[in-house]
Motif scaffolding. Structure first.
Motif, PDB file in Angstrom:
ATOM      1  N   GLY A  61     -19.252  -1.390 -12.834  1.00  0.00           N
ATOM      2  CA  GLY A  61     -18.392  -1.482 -11.653  1.00  0.00           C
ATOM      3  C   GLY A  61     -18.911  -0.594 -10.547  1.00  0.00           C
ATOM      4  O   GLY A  61     -20.073  -0.680 -10.161  1.00  0.00           O
ATOM      5  N   PHE A  62     -18.066   0.305 -10.045  1.00  0.00           N
ATOM      6  CA  PHE A  62     -18.460   1.219  -8.977  1.00  0.00           C
ATOM      7  C   PHE A  62     -18.833   2.567  -9.600  1.00  0.00           C
ATOM      8  O   PHE A  62     -17.939   3.316 -10.036  1.00  0.00           O
ATOM      9  CB  PHE A  62     -17.318   1.405  -7.974  1.00  0.00           C
ATOM     10  CG  PHE A  62     -16.857   0.124  -7.342  1.00  0.00           C
ATOM     11  CD1 PHE A  62     -17.602  -0.478  -6.348  1.00  0.00           C
ATOM     12  CD2 PHE A  62     -15.679  -0.481  -7.759  1.00  0.00           C
ATOM     13  CE1 PHE A  62     -17.179  -1.680  -5.775  1.00  0.00           C
ATOM     14  CE2 PHE A  62     -15.248  -1.672  -7.198  1.00  0.00           C
ATOM     15  CZ  PHE A  62     -16.006  -2.274  -6.197  1.00  0.00           C
ATOM     16  N   PRO A  63     -20.121   2.901  -9.656  1.00  0.00           N
ATOM     17  CA  PRO A  63     -20.544   4.155 -10.308  1.00  0.00           C
ATOM     18  C   PRO A  63     -19.928   5.381  -9.645  1.00  0.00           C
ATOM     19  O   PRO A  63     -19.826   5.458  -8.414  1.00  0.00           O
ATOM     20  CB  PRO A  63     -22.074   4.152 -10.118  1.00  0.00           C
ATOM     21  CG  PRO A  63     -22.429   2.732  -9.861  1.00  0.00           C
ATOM     22  CD  PRO A  63     -21.254   2.137  -9.144  1.00  0.00           C
ATOM     23  N   GLY A  64     -19.521   6.331 -10.452  1.00  0.00           N
ATOM     24  CA  GLY A  64     -18.996   7.587  -9.938  1.00  0.00           C
ATOM     25  C   GLY A  64     -17.540   7.550  -9.529  1.00  0.00           C
ATOM     26  O   GLY A  64     -17.002   8.566  -9.080  1.00  0.00           O
ATOM     27  N   LEU A  65     -16.897   6.408  -9.684  1.00  0.00           N
ATOM     28  CA  LEU A  65     -15.483   6.307  -9.303  1.00  0.00           C
ATOM     29  C   LEU A  65     -14.633   7.098 -10.291  1.00  0.00           C
ATOM     30  O   LEU A  65     -14.720   6.926 -11.495  1.00  0.00           O
ATOM     31  CB  LEU A  65     -15.041   4.845  -9.285  1.00  0.00           C
ATOM     32  CG  LEU A  65     -13.596   4.590  -8.829  1.00  0.00           C
ATOM     33  CD1 LEU A  65     -13.435   4.906  -7.349  1.00  0.00           C
ATOM     34  CD2 LEU A  65     -13.206   3.133  -9.103  1.00  0.00           C
ATOM     35  N   SER A  66     -13.800   7.968  -9.768  1.00  0.00           N
ATOM     36  CA  SER A  66     -12.931   8.788 -10.604  1.00  0.00           C
ATOM     37  C   SER A  66     -11.888   7.920 -11.314  1.00  0.00           C
ATOM     38  O   SER A  66     -11.349   6.983 -10.713  1.00  0.00           O
ATOM     39  CB  SER A  66     -12.221   9.844  -9.745  1.00  0.00           C
ATOM     40  OG  SER A  66     -11.205  10.491 -10.487  1.00  0.00           O
ATOM     41  N   ILE A 111     -24.728  -2.750 -17.234  1.00  0.00           N
ATOM     42  CA  ILE A 111     -24.870  -3.536 -16.010  1.00  0.00           C
ATOM     43  C   ILE A 111     -24.369  -2.709 -14.827  1.00  0.00           C
ATOM     44  O   ILE A 111     -23.170  -2.450 -14.694  1.00  0.00           O
ATOM     45  CB  ILE A 111     -24.069  -4.853 -16.091  1.00  0.00           C
ATOM     46  CG1 ILE A 111     -24.538  -5.708 -17.270  1.00  0.00           C
ATOM     47  CG2 ILE A 111     -24.177  -5.630 -14.786  1.00  0.00           C
ATOM     48  CD1 ILE A 111     -25.893  -6.310 -17.118  1.00  0.00           C
ATOM     49  N   LEU A 112     -25.288  -2.280 -13.974  1.00  0.00           N
ATOM     50  CA  LEU A 112     -24.917  -1.487 -12.795  1.00  0.00           C
ATOM     51  C   LEU A 112     -24.489  -2.425 -11.669  1.00  0.00           C
ATOM     52  O   LEU A 112     -25.180  -2.591 -10.654  1.00  0.00           O
ATOM     53  CB  LEU A 112     -26.098  -0.610 -12.356  1.00  0.00           C
ATOM     54  CG  LEU A 112     -26.466   0.544 -13.293  1.00  0.00           C
ATOM     55  CD1 LEU A 112     -27.725   1.252 -12.819  1.00  0.00           C
ATOM     56  CD2 LEU A 112     -25.313   1.541 -13.402  1.00  0.00           C
ATOM     57  N   GLN A 113     -23.350  -3.033 -11.852  1.00  0.00           N
ATOM     58  CA  GLN A 113     -22.834  -4.010 -10.897  1.00  0.00           C
ATOM     59  C   GLN A 113     -21.400  -4.329 -11.315  1.00  0.00           C
ATOM     60  O   GLN A 113     -20.954  -3.942 -12.397  1.00  0.00           O
ATOM     61  CB  GLN A 113     -23.724  -5.253 -10.919  1.00  0.00           C
ATOM     62  CG  GLN A 113     -23.372  -6.359  -9.955  1.00  0.00           C
ATOM     63  CD  GLN A 113     -23.301  -5.922  -8.512  1.00  0.00           C
ATOM     64  OE1 GLN A 113     -22.272  -5.362  -8.095  1.00  0.00           O
ATOM     65  NE2 GLN A 113     -24.352  -6.146  -7.745  1.00  0.00           N
ATOM     66  N   CYS A 114     -20.671  -5.028 -10.458  1.00  0.00           N
ATOM     67  CA  CYS A 114     -19.302  -5.423 -10.793  1.00  0.00           C
ATOM     68  C   CYS A 114     -19.247  -6.740 -11.545  1.00  0.00           C
ATOM     69  O   CYS A 114     -18.185  -7.135 -12.030  1.00  0.00           O
ATOM     70  CB  CYS A 114     -18.469  -5.512  -9.512  1.00  0.00           C
ATOM     71  SG  CYS A 114     -18.146  -3.897  -8.749  1.00  0.00           S
ATOM     72  N   ILE A 116     -21.122  -1.905  -3.309  1.00  0.00           N
ATOM     73  CA  ILE A 116     -20.024  -2.164  -2.368  1.00  0.00           C
ATOM     74  C   ILE A 116     -20.419  -3.243  -1.368  1.00  0.00           C
ATOM     75  O   ILE A 116     -19.633  -4.158  -1.071  1.00  0.00           O
ATOM     76  CB  ILE A 116     -19.629  -0.866  -1.645  1.00  0.00           C
ATOM     77  CG1 ILE A 116     -18.958   0.111  -2.628  1.00  0.00           C
ATOM     78  CG2 ILE A 116     -18.676  -1.165  -0.486  1.00  0.00           C
ATOM     79  CD1 ILE A 116     -18.704   1.484  -2.057  1.00  0.00           C
ATOM     80  N   VAL A 117     -21.653  -3.167  -0.842  1.00  0.00           N
ATOM     81  CA  VAL A 117     -22.131  -4.163   0.124  1.00  0.00           C
ATOM     82  C   VAL A 117     -22.169  -5.549  -0.504  1.00  0.00           C
ATOM     83  O   VAL A 117     -21.724  -6.534   0.098  1.00  0.00           O
ATOM     84  CB  VAL A 117     -23.529  -3.761   0.662  1.00  0.00           C
ATOM     85  CG1 VAL A 117     -24.148  -4.915   1.459  1.00  0.00           C
ATOM     86  CG2 VAL A 117     -23.442  -2.512   1.523  1.00  0.00           C
TER      87      VAL A 117
END
Length: 318
Positions: A15-20, A174-177, A275-276
């Motif tokens: 998903g979004f890396p680093g999201l708390s 997977i480094l993506q959503c 995000i983009v």
């Protein structure tokens, strides 16, 4: 020879890396609302055009095909990432990931070709208005849009099968959503470059061929509009193309920006890139129904008439 090749059973969507974790629920709620907007808006367009006989025209048939691609894309991508943040469910099966990848790229390619059909519709309507109803019929649109759906099918099957042959030994993260070709191919440990090149060539074909046709069509339209003698006629003609121009711009402009940035050597950080990609993939699907309703004369008039009739009936009952 790779000795650490393992059989991957599942992938994990980051998903979004680093999201708390504190923001998991708010993010899932926002994504869920976005999904509801995509589903509600595009189903509304499909049903409204179906129910209004006056809208059974080539232009609105094309809008329906675009609505179907937007609806399908949102359904193929958003439920899993919503589940990841809502229920902490990051796991997607090995073959499930490839199925999602298939639909992500297949629907993107189909959307591009339908936009090309839409540009053809407008160019004939502006440049040959007297022949438009005879040349560009509902049957013609159905055939062209059908080809737009069928053409990417074989290419995407080949791309998926090609990626399936990769041995995976690096990771299953997977480094993506959602699962896309780049994210999956980068996890491979052999023949990755060859697979990426084949996919890139195919992607450029399905992106640039429609884009080249679209740019040429709207250039011809602009030339035809300039030749119109009075300013009122020019504005009226341009207004008939406004929805199509907005839809095409929203779809292609962010993609071209990302590709151009890569060509000149500008690199986004992983979170920014994700995000983009999410913005240019999903926002058009949510915005397009609004454009159809408020920037298309016939749909807007039919909506106003419907609401006016309902208001009158409500008032009379009161």
């Amino acid at each position: 020879m790779f000795t650490n090749v393992t059989r991957i059973k599942d992938f994990f969507i980051v998903g979004f890396p680093g999201l708390s974790p504190d923001y998991y629920i708010p993010v899932s709620v926002v994504l869920f609302i976005l999904y509801l907007v995509i589903v509600g808006g595009n189903i509304f367009i499909l049903v409204f055009v179906k129910c209004e006989s006056s809208l059974h025209k080539p232009t609105y048939l094309i809008f329906c095909h675009l609505a179907m691609t937007d609806l399908a894309f949102g359904t193929a991508t958003l439920p899993k990432i919503i589940s990841k943040y809502w229920f902490d469910d990051s796991v997607i099966s090995f073959y499930g990931c490839f199925v999602q990848m298939y639909f992500v790229h297949f629907l993107g390619a189909t959307h591009s070709f339908i936009l090309m059909v839409m540009a053809l519709d407008r160019s004939i309507a502006v440049c040959a208005p007297l022949r438009y109803t005879a040349v560009f019929t509902n049957t013609t649109v159905s055939v062209l849009c059908g080809v737009s759906w069928i053409l990417p099918l074989s290419w995407m099957v080949g791309i998926v099968v090609d990626a399936l042959t990769l041995p995976f030994c690096n990771s299953n993260i997977i480094l993506q959503c959602y699962c896309d070709h780049i994210a999956i191919a980068r996890l491979g440990c052999e023949n990755v470059r060859e697979v990426e090149v084949v996919a890139f060539v195919g992607a450029m074909f399905f992106l640039l061929v429609p884009l080249g046709f679209i740019v040429s069509s709207y250039f011809i339209i602009i030339v035809a509009v300039i030749r119109i003698s009075n300013s009122e006629g020019r504005m009226k003609t341009l207004s008939t193309c406004t929805p199509q121009l907005l839809i095409t711009f929203i779809y292609y402009m962010p993609r071209c920006f990302v590709y151009m940035a890569n060509i000149v050597g500008f690199r986004f950080s992983v979170p920014v890139r994700i995000i983009v990609v999410m913005l240019y993939s999903l926002l058009p699907a949510a915005i397009n129904p609004i454009i159809y309703c408020f920037k298309t004369k016939d749909i807007k008039e039919n909506l106003n008439r419907r609401f006016l009739v309902r208001k009158i009936n409500t008032s009379s009952k009161t």
